[in-house]
Enzyme design. Structure first.
Site, PDB file in Angstrom:
ATOM      1  N   ARG A 104      -9.177   0.336   3.533  1.00  0.00           N
ATOM      2  CA  ARG A 104      -8.246   1.250   2.869  1.00  0.00           C
ATOM      3  C   ARG A 104      -6.903   0.593   2.621  1.00  0.00           C
ATOM      4  NH1 ARG A 104      -7.057   6.365   5.988  1.00  0.00           N
ATOM      5  NH2 ARG A 104      -5.371   6.144   4.528  1.00  0.00           N
TER       6      ARG A 104
ATOM      7  N   LYS B 274       0.832  -1.217   0.000  1.00  0.00           N
ATOM      8  CA  LYS B 274       0.000   0.000   0.000  1.00  0.00           C
ATOM      9  C   LYS B 274       0.859   1.256   0.000  1.00  0.00           C
ATOM     10  CE  LYS B 274      -2.409   2.536   3.667  1.00  0.00           C
ATOM     11  NZ  LYS B 274      -1.289   3.321   4.085  1.00  0.00           N
ATOM     12  N   ASN B 275       1.824   1.318   0.910  1.00  0.00           N
ATOM     13  CA  ASN B 275       2.560   2.584   1.053  1.00  0.00           C
ATOM     14  C   ASN B 275       3.537   2.843  -0.091  1.00  0.00           C
ATOM     15  OD1 ASN B 275       1.091   3.267   3.254  1.00  0.00           O
ATOM     16  ND2 ASN B 275       2.630   2.686   4.777  1.00  0.00           N
TER      17      ASN B 275
ATOM     18  N   ARG C  14       0.085  15.183  12.482  1.00  0.00           N
ATOM     19  CA  ARG C  14       0.847  14.663  11.327  1.00  0.00           C
ATOM     20  C   ARG C  14       1.197  15.845  10.416  1.00  0.00           C
ATOM     21  NH1 ARG C  14      -1.938   9.295   8.957  1.00  0.00           N
ATOM     22  NH2 ARG C  14       0.175   8.908   8.191  1.00  0.00           N
TER      23      ARG C  14
ATOM     24  N   CYS D  13      -5.426   8.510   8.527  1.00  0.00           N
ATOM     25  CA  CYS D  13      -5.735   8.031   9.883  1.00  0.00           C
ATOM     26  C   CYS D  13      -5.345   9.064  10.924  1.00  0.00           C
ATOM     27  CB  CYS D  13      -4.963   6.741  10.159  1.00  0.00           C
ATOM     28  SG  CYS D  13      -5.485   5.349   9.164  1.00  0.00           S
TER      29      CYS D  13
ATOM     30  N   ASP E 246       3.824   0.890  12.045  1.00  0.00           N
ATOM     31  CA  ASP E 246       2.604   0.291  11.483  1.00  0.00           C
ATOM     32  C   ASP E 246       2.371  -1.134  11.971  1.00  0.00           C
ATOM     33  OD1 ASP E 246       2.323   2.610  10.055  1.00  0.00           O
ATOM     34  OD2 ASP E 246       3.192   1.814   8.218  1.00  0.00           O
TER      35      ASP E 246
HETATM   36  N1  EPU Z   1       6.863  14.574  10.355  1.00  0.00           N
HETATM   37  C1  EPU Z   1       7.023  15.904  10.617  1.00  0.00           C
HETATM   38  N2  EPU Z   1       6.944  16.780   9.568  1.00  0.00           N
HETATM   39  C2  EPU Z   1       6.725  16.372   8.289  1.00  0.00           C
HETATM   40  C3  EPU Z   1       6.571  15.009   8.023  1.00  0.00           C
HETATM   41  C4  EPU Z   1       6.646  14.116   9.090  1.00  0.00           C
HETATM   42  O1  EPU Z   1       7.226  16.313  11.749  1.00  0.00           O
HETATM   43  O2  EPU Z   1       6.684  17.224   7.395  1.00  0.00           O
HETATM   44  C5  EPU Z   1       6.949  13.605  11.462  1.00  0.00           C
HETATM   45  C6  EPU Z   1       5.614  12.862  11.675  1.00  0.00           C
HETATM   46  O3  EPU Z   1       4.729  13.579  12.482  1.00  0.00           O
HETATM   47  C7  EPU Z   1       6.078  11.564  12.285  1.00  0.00           C
HETATM   48  C8  EPU Z   1       7.445  11.324  11.629  1.00  0.00           C
HETATM   49  O4  EPU Z   1       7.861  12.591  11.100  1.00  0.00           O
HETATM   50  O5  EPU Z   1       6.264  11.719  13.661  1.00  0.00           O
HETATM   51  C9  EPU Z   1       7.434  10.319  10.508  1.00  0.00           C
HETATM   52  O6  EPU Z   1       6.412  10.643   9.575  1.00  0.00           O
HETATM   53  P1  EPU Z   1       6.472  10.186   8.060  1.00  0.00           P
HETATM   54  O7  EPU Z   1       6.524  11.381   7.196  1.00  0.00           O
HETATM   55  O8  EPU Z   1       7.526   9.154   7.897  1.00  0.00           O
HETATM   56  O9  EPU Z   1       5.045   9.515   7.886  1.00  0.00           O
HETATM   57  P2  EPU Z   1       4.087   9.595   6.674  1.00  0.00           P
HETATM   58  O10 EPU Z   1       4.868   9.691   5.399  1.00  0.00           O
HETATM   59  O11 EPU Z   1       3.012  10.589   6.885  1.00  0.00           O
HETATM   60  C10 EPU Z   1       4.115   7.041   6.188  1.00  0.00           C
HETATM   61  C11 EPU Z   1       3.079   5.978   6.040  1.00  0.00           C
HETATM   62  C12 EPU Z   1       2.515   5.631   7.391  1.00  0.00           C
HETATM   63  C13 EPU Z   1       3.634   5.209   8.320  1.00  0.00           C
HETATM   64  C14 EPU Z   1       4.714   6.283   8.387  1.00  0.00           C
HETATM   65  C15 EPU Z   1       5.918   5.870   9.196  1.00  0.00           C
HETATM   66  C16 EPU Z   1       2.164   6.418   3.861  1.00  0.00           C
HETATM   67  C17 EPU Z   1       1.049   6.916   3.052  1.00  0.00           C
HETATM   68  N3  EPU Z   1       2.025   6.465   5.171  1.00  0.00           N
HETATM   69  O12 EPU Z   1       3.429   8.155   6.723  1.00  0.00           O
HETATM   70  O13 EPU Z   1       1.635   4.547   7.169  1.00  0.00           O
HETATM   71  O14 EPU Z   1       3.117   4.965   9.597  1.00  0.00           O
HETATM   72  O15 EPU Z   1       5.156   6.606   7.048  1.00  0.00           O
HETATM   73  O16 EPU Z   1       6.519   4.762   8.640  1.00  0.00           O
HETATM   74  O17 EPU Z   1       3.175   5.956   3.333  1.00  0.00           O
HETATM   75  C18 EPU Z   1      -0.134   3.099   7.665  1.00  0.00           C
HETATM   76  O18 EPU Z   1       0.200   2.451   6.651  1.00  0.00           O
HETATM   77  O19 EPU Z   1      -0.982   2.678   8.508  1.00  0.00           O
HETATM   78  C19 EPU Z   1       0.484   4.394   7.891  1.00  0.00           C
HETATM   79  C20 EPU Z   1       0.000   5.278   8.754  1.00  0.00           C
END
Ligand code: EPU
Length: 420
Positions: free
Chosen positions: A399, A22-23, A121, A116, A307
């Site tokens: 999802r 998915k990701n 975030r 979610c 996750d």
């Molecule tokens: N963060 C910031 N600023 C940013 C971006 C991130 O402070 O601009 C912080 C976040 O708040 C968090 C950390 O950095 O504490 C890591 O966030 P990341 O950007 O890695 O997360 P994401 O890209 O929003 C993806 C996955 C998530 C997964 C996380 C961590 C997707 C669409 N989502 O989210 O997947 O938990 O990486 O590996 O790829 C799931 O599949 O259930 C899911 C939530």
């Protein structure tokens, strides 16, 4: 309203195949906007996030066909129209439209991403990267507008991320592949999904080096061509079925698994005493007894994935002893706790940590999926529990888990999706 109904305690055995990640796919689809020709993805999971992305691509003018896990997208007719709230807000990964539209058109107006509720975030690091590449950011109602002056190209730059972030790392790659000059990302995230996106882009003609390490270098190119790409297996779906197999299985083989993507997860299971046989692209999980409680601390890849902490929780609850779960990525990713408590779990949240007591017997209850992985935890708990469990808010689960009802029924589960 739809719900999942489970009559728990059934013997589960057999084989289950993991779908595409998915990701990965939620980034691969927006990446196709950057191509100057047709791109085909194989192994695309049947999940509602994919349906939403296909709808968005079609609204923008892409020609799409999706059949038997093969997705073909012709992006040549895409128009850079403003992408309002609505559909965009239905998933988190819609933030990848910022990077890909900016990369192709030098501007993007896109609604704010949803996803979610795992606590705050922010996307400040995505925006910091776009700004460093020459874009300005402004807000128009519930949308964000990103633009270079006079729709010029973005320019390469040097970016250091204070926090390791999957989304901002991929988004910067998307924006940089067609930018003028070289972009260097330092303290980049190293998740396998980042390598998968870089592989697709490189096969389209991009010059990305270092994906999978913490320094990624991108030399901008003028054009990107069409290609065909196999999506990597979903390591989180694999981990979820491994956790289920250990918690409620009587011999389950999980296929289409890349063990290297799950090393820290498997190491934790081994610490608990879970007996598994690791094959080339499959893992066989035996029926378990006498498991040991362990403590979990999540970390960016290759650490223990955030996750997977929720899907692992039901297994922890039947191990012997006490343990804690600390999510260092999303401290507030604990909404499954009160739902599991309804099912008889002895656990609580204290100072941002989950504390649990093992050797629990779960009983069926009416519970609510508060987010995708919390939902997966409830499905596993329902399959383990005595009696009937009804899970509402199942849109979250659909999802991200491809054909979950069919896959679980094939293992012998008494599970159905019911329209109320
Ligand atoms: N963060 C910031 N600023 C940013 C971006 C991130 O402070 O601009 C912080 C976040 O708040 C968090 C950390 O950095 O504490 C890591 O966030 P990341 O950007 O890695 O997360 P994401 O890209 O929003 C993806 C996955 C998530 C997964 C996380 C961590 C997707 C669409 N989502 O989210 O997947 O938990 O990486 O590996 O790829 C799931 O599949 O259930 C899911 C939530």
């Amino acid at each position: 309203m739809r719900k999942i109904v489970i009559n728990g305690g059934k013997a589960l055995r057999g084989e289950v195949a993991v779908s595409g990640a998915k990701n990965s796919v939620v980034a691969l689809i927006p990446a196709i906007i950057l191509s100057d020709d047709i791109v085909i993805l194989d192994g695309v999971p049947a999940i509602s996030d994919v349906d939403s992305l296909i709808d968005i691509m079609e609204i923008m003018g892409a020609k799409v066909s999706y059949q038997d896990e093969t997705l073909e997208i012709d992006p040549r007719g895409i128009q850079n129209i403003p992408m309002p709230y609505g559909k965009i807000n239905s998933l988190r990964a819609s933030y990848y439209f910022y990077g890909s539209l900016l990369g192709r058109f030098g501007e993007a107006t896109v609604g704010l991403p949803g996803g979610c509720d795992l606590g705050p975030r922010p996307i400040d690091l995505h925006l910091k990267a776009f700004e460093a590449m020459g874009a300005t950011v402004s807000y128009e109602g519930e949308s964000m507008r990103l633009a270079t002056s006079d729709g010029e190209k973005l320019h390469g730059t040097h970016i250091y991320f204070d926090t390791v972030t999957v989304g901002a790392t991929i988004n910067t790659m998307l924006a940089a592949v067609k930018a003028k000059g070289r972009t260097v990302i330092e303290n980049a995230a190293r998740e396998p999904e980042i390598i998968d996106v870089a592989t697709l882009l490189n096969n389209m003609g991009a010059h990305i080096r270092g994906a999978g390490t913490d320094i990624i270098t991108i030399e901008g190119v003028e054009q990107l061509k069409g290609t065909r790409h196999q999506v990597i297996p979903d390591r989180i779906e694999a981990g979820t079925y491994i956790a289920l197999a250990a918690a409620a299985g009587e011999g389950i083989k999980i296929t289409n698994v890349l063990y290297e993507h799950l090393e820290s997860f498997i190491a934790k299971l081994e610490e608990m005493g879970v007996r598994m046989t690791i094959e080339e692209d499959a893992i066989f999980v035996e029926k378990q007894e006498n498991l040991k409680a362990v403590s979990i601390k999540t970390a960016p890849y290759p650490g223990f994935a955030t996750d997977l902490q929720q899907p692992l929780t039901p297994l922890l609850l039947i191990a012997n002893g006490r343990g804690t779960i600390s999510d260092t990525i999303y401290e507030k990713r604990v909404n499954h706790v009160p739902e599991l408590v309804r099912m008889g779990a002895d656990m609580s949240v204290l100072g941002g940590r989950v504390i649990y007591q093992g050797s629990t017997s779960l009983t069926g209850a009416q519970v609510k999926a508060t987010d995708l992985r919390a939902g997966a935890a409830l499905v596993i708990a329902g399959l383990m529990a005595e009696g009937r469990t009804e899970i509402t808010n199942i849109e979250f689960i659909l999802r991200g888990y491809s054909n979950i009802i069919t896959k679980l029924r094939a293992l012998g589960a008494d599970i159905s999706l019911v329209e109320d």
